[in-house]
Design an enzyme around this catalytic site. Structure first.
Site, mmCIF file in Angstrom:
data_model
loop_
_atom_site.group_PDB
_atom_site.id
_atom_site.type_symbol
_atom_site.label_atom_id
_atom_site.label_comp_id
_atom_site.label_asym_id
_atom_site.label_seq_id
_atom_site.Cartn_x
_atom_site.Cartn_y
_atom_site.Cartn_z
ATOM 1 N N GLU A 113 0.820 -1.212 0.000
ATOM 2 C CA GLU A 113 0.000 0.000 0.000
ATOM 3 C C GLU A 113 0.858 1.269 0.000
ATOM 4 O OE1 GLU A 113 -3.204 0.590 -0.308
ATOM 5 O OE2 GLU A 113 -4.041 -1.411 -0.148
ATOM 6 N N ASP A 147 -6.130 8.180 -0.504
ATOM 7 C CA ASP A 147 -5.623 7.335 0.575
ATOM 8 C C ASP A 147 -4.373 7.966 1.188
ATOM 9 O OD1 ASP A 147 -7.602 5.452 -0.126
ATOM 10 O OD2 ASP A 147 -6.291 4.592 -1.646
#
Length: 141
Positions: A53, A71
């Site tokens: 991620e 994000d």
């Protein structure tokens, strides 16, 4: 106008003094996750998720998603549901997205655990696409 200028300068100085944390190795990351209370039986999943991620970087900001959300941080916490883009803490984790970018990952960890409690690792595309059945070896950590 002068007060606003002073405030913005103070804010800029504060931001400059805040350095993001990059975890150079999986073991360094494991030690911090243990300190944050992540369970040993899921540690390999968390390490894999974070690698995929954010590249183990707390200051990572994702590109804008198709739905207009973004994000943030080590766990790539999404601003549509979990963190507030404003300076006022909010959304389901009651935090600001800026707090997800700090080198102190306490609030980000708490939020990630909340996301996991509701959705398990399926909440993260990085885990879904790269970690199912392919977890890193952290046995020497």
């Amino acid at each position: 106008m002068q007060k606003l200028r002073v405030f913005l300068l103070a804010l800029a100085a504060l931001c400059i003094s805040c350095e993001a944390k990059y975890f150079a190795t999986n073991c360094e990351l494991v030690h911090e996750l243990r300190r944050q209370g992540f369970p040993e039986d899921k540690m390999r999943d968390w390490v894999c998720l974070i690698q995929n991620e954010s590249g183990r970087n707390t200051s990572k900001m994702g590109t804008i998603n198709k739905n207009g959300s973004r994000d943030y941080g080590l766990f790539q916490i999404n601003d549509k549901y979990w963190c507030s883009k404003t300076s006022t803490p909010g959304k389901d984790c009651n935090v600001t997205c800026a707090e997800m970018l700090l080198d102190d990952i306490t609030k980000a960890s708490k939020c990630a655990k909340k996301i996991y409690k509701r959705h398990k690792f399926q909440a993260w595309y990085g885990w879904r696409n790269h970690c199912q059945g392919t977890l890193p070896d952290i046995s020497k950590c």
